[in-house]
Design an enzyme around this catalytic site. Structure first.
Site, PDB file in Angstrom:
ATOM      1  N   HIS A   1     -37.068   4.806 -27.722  1.00 41.50           N
ATOM      2  CA  HIS A   1     -37.757   6.199 -28.556  1.00 41.50           C
ATOM      3  C   HIS A   1     -38.380   6.976 -27.124  1.00 41.50           C
ATOM      4  O   HIS A   1     -38.345   6.672 -26.081  1.00 41.50           O
ATOM      5  CB  HIS A   1     -38.785   5.605 -29.275  1.00 41.50           C
ATOM      6  CG  HIS A   1     -39.804   5.251 -28.989  1.00 41.50           C
ATOM      7  ND1 HIS A   1     -39.827   3.773 -28.572  1.00 41.50           N
ATOM      8  CD2 HIS A   1     -41.233   5.426 -28.716  1.00 41.50           C
ATOM      9  CE1 HIS A   1     -41.083   3.536 -27.951  1.00 41.50           C
ATOM     10  NE2 HIS A   1     -41.908   4.569 -28.288  1.00 41.50           N
TER      11      HIS A   1
ATOM     12  N   ASP B   1     -44.018   6.445 -22.032  1.00 33.87           N
ATOM     13  CA  ASP B   1     -43.853   5.229 -21.618  1.00 33.87           C
ATOM     14  C   ASP B   1     -42.710   4.466 -21.656  1.00 33.87           C
ATOM     15  O   ASP B   1     -42.397   3.529 -21.026  1.00 33.87           O
ATOM     16  CB  ASP B   1     -45.073   4.417 -22.283  1.00 33.87           C
ATOM     17  CG  ASP B   1     -45.116   4.426 -23.497  1.00 33.87           C
ATOM     18  OD1 ASP B   1     -44.968   5.168 -24.103  1.00 33.87           O
ATOM     19  OD2 ASP B   1     -45.490   2.920 -23.956  1.00 33.87           O
TER      20      ASP B   1
END
Length: 168
Positions: free
Chosen positions: A64, A68
């Site tokens: 996604h 991060d």
């Protein structure tokens, strides 16, 4: 060749702390393929520390678009290119991954153009192929299959887990 899975980072969230774990990233080596899953901050250095030659990068999968998981996607591909990458790398990510890559290329245009002219490198823009996916089979080549399953990760709706199946 030995198959292996290397957890390069296991930390959720973008913050990093002294002595703490790195953001999420994994290296899967199977059937001669070098597969990176997620590109959190530090993934490039961690891949080198794990013994991978960046020029051998083959496939990248992004779960996604949270920072991060993608903050070092562009820098990983660019650094692999400066390390001698001369073949196609396929990047699989949810909707928006192509836009992210295009903006990185735009930001690095001066450097890319200079290295092509000065160092005779192949054009990085021709070496990376981004493929956006939804749930279901993402990749298959007769030896390796990657399937994506949508996961709950509010407020992100395009978040996925991957299942990799390899011959043997």
């Amino acid at each position: 060749l030995t198959d292996r899975l290397v957890l390069l980072g296991s930390k959720g969230g973008p913050a990093i702390r002294p002595g703490g774990p790195s953001p999420t990233a994994s290296l899967l080596e199977t059937n001669g393929r070098q597969i990176v899953v997620d590109c959190g901050l530090g993934v490039t250095r961690r891949l080198v520390e794990a013994g991978m030659h960046l020029r051998d990068l083959d496939l990248v999968f992004v779960t996604h678009l949270h920072s991060d998981h993608v903050l070092e996607l562009g820098p990983l591909l660019h650094t692999a290119w400066t390390a001698g990458l001369a073949r196609k790398v396929r990047v699989f990510g949810p909707a928006g991954t192509g836009h992210l890559w295009d903006r990185f290329l735009q930001a690095m245009e001066f450097d890319i153009e200079t290295r092509i002219a000065d160092e005779g490198r192949p054009d990085l823009r021709d070496l990376v192929e981004v493929e956006e996916f939804a749930e279901g089979q993402v990749f298959a080549d007769g030896v390796l299959t990657a399937t994506a399953l949508r996961v709950l990760h509010p407020p992100v709706t395009d978040a996925f887990a991957f299942r990799f199946e390899a011959a043997g």
